[in-house]
Scaffold this motif. Sequence first.
Motif, PDB file in Angstrom:
ATOM      1  N   GLN A  26       0.825  -1.208   0.000  1.00 15.73           N
ATOM      2  CA  GLN A  26       0.000   0.000   0.000  1.00 15.73           C
ATOM      3  C   GLN A  26       0.856   1.254   0.000  1.00 15.73           C
ATOM      4  N   ARG A  27       0.254   2.330  -0.507  1.00 16.38           N
ATOM      5  CA  ARG A  27       0.872   3.663  -0.586  1.00 16.38           C
ATOM      6  C   ARG A  27       2.053   3.694  -1.559  1.00 16.38           C
ATOM      7  N   GLN A  28       1.969   2.872  -2.614  1.00 16.86           N
ATOM      8  CA  GLN A  28       3.019   2.860  -3.630  1.00 16.86           C
ATOM      9  C   GLN A  28       2.466   3.115  -5.033  1.00 16.86           C
ATOM     10  N   GLY A  29       1.209   3.534  -5.139  1.00 15.76           N
ATOM     11  CA  GLY A  29       0.632   3.870  -6.433  1.00 15.76           C
ATOM     12  C   GLY A  29      -0.159   2.765  -7.105  1.00 15.76           C
ATOM     13  N   LEU A  30      -0.228   1.594  -6.487  1.00 13.07           N
ATOM     14  CA  LEU A  30      -0.926   0.484  -7.131  1.00 13.07           C
ATOM     15  C   LEU A  30      -2.442   0.692  -7.139  1.00 13.07           C
ATOM     16  N   GLY A  31      -2.994   1.276  -6.074  1.00  7.64           N
ATOM     17  CA  GLY A  31      -4.419   1.597  -6.055  1.00  7.64           C
ATOM     18  C   GLY A  31      -4.766   2.592  -7.149  1.00  7.64           C
ATOM     19  N   GLY A  32      -3.888   3.541  -7.387  1.00  4.25           N
ATOM     20  CA  GLY A  32      -4.092   4.505  -8.473  1.00  4.25           C
ATOM     21  C   GLY A  32      -4.055   3.839  -9.841  1.00  4.25           C
ATOM     22  N   GLN A  33      -3.185   2.846  -9.981  1.00  5.31           N
ATOM     23  CA  GLN A  33      -3.121   2.089 -11.232  1.00  5.31           C
ATOM     24  C   GLN A  33      -4.458   1.381 -11.485  1.00  5.31           C
ATOM     25  N   VAL A  34      -4.966   0.725 -10.451  1.00  3.64           N
ATOM     26  CA  VAL A  34      -6.252   0.020 -10.561  1.00  3.64           C
ATOM     27  C   VAL A  34      -7.363   1.011 -10.887  1.00  3.64           C
ATOM     28  N   MET A  35      -7.422   2.113 -10.160  1.00  2.00           N
ATOM     29  CA  MET A  35      -8.496   3.081 -10.381  1.00  2.00           C
ATOM     30  C   MET A  35      -8.404   3.725 -11.760  1.00  2.00           C
ATOM     31  N   GLY A  36      -7.205   3.976 -12.250  1.00  2.00           N
ATOM     32  CA  GLY A  36      -7.071   4.530 -13.596  1.00  2.00           C
ATOM     33  C   GLY A  36      -7.689   3.617 -14.642  1.00  2.00           C
ATOM     34  N   ALA A  37      -7.459   2.318 -14.492  1.00  2.00           N
ATOM     35  CA  ALA A  37      -8.030   1.353 -15.436  1.00  2.00           C
ATOM     36  C   ALA A  37      -9.547   1.315 -15.316  1.00  2.00           C
ATOM     37  N   LEU A  38     -10.065   1.323 -14.094  1.00  2.00           N
ATOM     38  CA  LEU A  38     -11.513   1.275 -13.895  1.00  2.00           C
ATOM     39  C   LEU A  38     -12.185   2.557 -14.379  1.00  2.00           C
ATOM     40  N   GLU A  39     -11.541   3.694 -14.169  1.00  2.00           N
ATOM     41  CA  GLU A  39     -12.093   4.966 -14.650  1.00  2.00           C
ATOM     42  C   GLU A  39     -12.159   5.003 -16.179  1.00  2.00           C
ATOM     43  N   ARG A  40     -11.183   4.397 -16.852  1.00  3.02           N
ATOM     44  CA  ARG A  40     -11.246   4.312 -18.324  1.00  3.02           C
ATOM     45  C   ARG A  40     -12.442   3.471 -18.768  1.00  3.02           C
ATOM     46  N   VAL A  41     -12.712   2.390 -18.055  1.00  2.00           N
ATOM     47  CA  VAL A  41     -13.884   1.564 -18.372  1.00  2.00           C
ATOM     48  C   VAL A  41     -15.160   2.389 -18.174  1.00  2.00           C
ATOM     49  N   ILE A  42     -15.251   3.082 -17.051  1.00  2.00           N
ATOM     50  CA  ILE A  42     -16.429   3.910 -16.777  1.00  2.00           C
ATOM     51  C   ILE A  42     -16.610   4.961 -17.864  1.00  2.00           C
ATOM     52  N   ASP A  43     -15.537   5.671 -18.197  1.00  2.00           N
ATOM     53  CA  ASP A  43     -15.625   6.723 -19.216  1.00  2.00           C
ATOM     54  C   ASP A  43     -16.102   6.191 -20.561  1.00  2.00           C
ATOM     55  N   GLY A  44     -15.732   4.961 -20.891  1.00  2.00           N
ATOM     56  CA  GLY A  44     -16.076   4.406 -22.185  1.00  2.00           C
ATOM     57  C   GLY A  44     -17.396   3.666 -22.240  1.00  2.00           C
ATOM     58  N   ALA A  45     -17.979   3.320 -21.081  1.00  2.00           N
ATOM     59  CA  ALA A  45     -19.139   2.432 -21.121  1.00  2.00           C
ATOM     60  C   ALA A  45     -20.340   2.892 -20.301  1.00  2.00           C
ATOM     61  N   TYR A  46     -20.189   3.888 -19.441  1.00  2.00           N
ATOM     62  CA  TYR A  46     -21.264   4.232 -18.517  1.00  2.00           C
ATOM     63  C   TYR A  46     -21.529   5.725 -18.488  1.00  2.00           C
ATOM     64  N   ALA A  47     -22.719   6.091 -18.001  1.00  2.00           N
ATOM     65  CA  ALA A  47     -23.082   7.499 -17.863  1.00  2.00           C
ATOM     66  C   ALA A  47     -22.248   8.176 -16.780  1.00  2.00           C
ATOM     67  N   LEU A  48     -21.878   7.421 -15.742  1.00  2.00           N
ATOM     68  CA  LEU A  48     -21.056   7.931 -14.659  1.00  2.00           C
ATOM     69  C   LEU A  48     -20.571   6.766 -13.813  1.00  2.00           C
ATOM     70  N   GLY A  49     -19.674   7.062 -12.896  1.00  2.00           N
ATOM     71  CA  GLY A  49     -19.174   6.059 -11.965  1.00  2.00           C
ATOM     72  C   GLY A  49     -19.621   6.375 -10.557  1.00  2.00           C
ATOM     73  N   VAL A  50     -19.814   5.325  -9.758  1.00  2.00           N
ATOM     74  CA  VAL A  50     -20.206   5.479  -8.358  1.00  2.00           C
ATOM     75  C   VAL A  50     -19.433   4.456  -7.535  1.00  2.00           C
ATOM     76  N   LEU A  51     -19.092   4.829  -6.314  1.00  2.00           N
ATOM     77  CA  LEU A  51     -18.494   3.882  -5.378  1.00  2.00           C
ATOM     78  C   LEU A  51     -18.827   4.292  -3.961  1.00  2.00           C
ATOM     79  N   SER A  52     -18.718   3.344  -3.073  1.00  2.82           N
ATOM     80  CA  SER A  52     -18.857   3.580  -1.649  1.00  2.82           C
ATOM     81  C   SER A  52     -17.480   3.365  -1.045  1.00  2.82           C
ATOM     82  N   ALA A  53     -16.907   4.402  -0.487  1.00  5.79           N
ATOM     83  CA  ALA A  53     -15.518   4.353  -0.032  1.00  5.79           C
ATOM     84  C   ALA A  53     -15.403   3.990   1.437  1.00  5.79           C
ATOM     85  N   SER A  54     -14.394   3.196   1.741  1.00  6.54           N
ATOM     86  CA  SER A  54     -14.016   2.993   3.136  1.00  6.54           C
ATOM     87  C   SER A  54     -13.310   4.266   3.602  1.00  6.54           C
TER      88      SER A  54
END
Length: 189
Positions: A102-130
């Motif tokens: 944790q705290r080495q940028g891997l979560g950002g890598q995952v989120m970048g990929a998921l945000e690209r999916v959202i941008d290309g396929a959905y009206a918007l993205g939603v999540l419930s954060a811890s």
Amino acid sequence: MGVRTQIRAEYGGEVTTLRTAHTSDLPAAELRAARALLDEAFDGDFSDQDWDHGLGGVHALVHDETGALLAHGSVVQRRILHNGRSLRIGYVEAVAVRPSMQRQGLGGQVMGALERVIDGAYALGVLSASAEGERLYLARGWVAWKGTVGAIGPDGVIQLPDEDAPLLWGADLDPSYELLFDWRDGDIL
């Protein structure tokens, strides 16, 4: 076979590979590794229903050079009603990074990929954060919903006044209208 992308990047001296794939394209061993990672990252507080919520969509997986899974997240399709419209949303689920990484940028890598999916396929993205994850999402441009939330349950609309505000990506919604989420077993948000 689903869409797969690979990006190699160096984090903390280790070379990692990011891959995206639909649940149906992931071998059983990789799904077991993802579930084990989530159990470890959430210290045993990740239920079977939580796992089920993260299946059926696109997964982002980060592996090290030996093939060990370091980070995971998924985006699944859900529906919300807002201001008289039904919107197809990408709902982010099951985001975790191996505690030692944790705290080495891997979560950002995952989120970048998921945000690209959202941008290309959905009206918007939603999540419930811890509480631990919220800082990552807000730093990436996710915004807290300022309105009320509810769900369309088996017996009609159910208000969710005690739920923490979900975070939204790519949304320009009027908070004077509530967000009504589709029903599911377990945590609705």
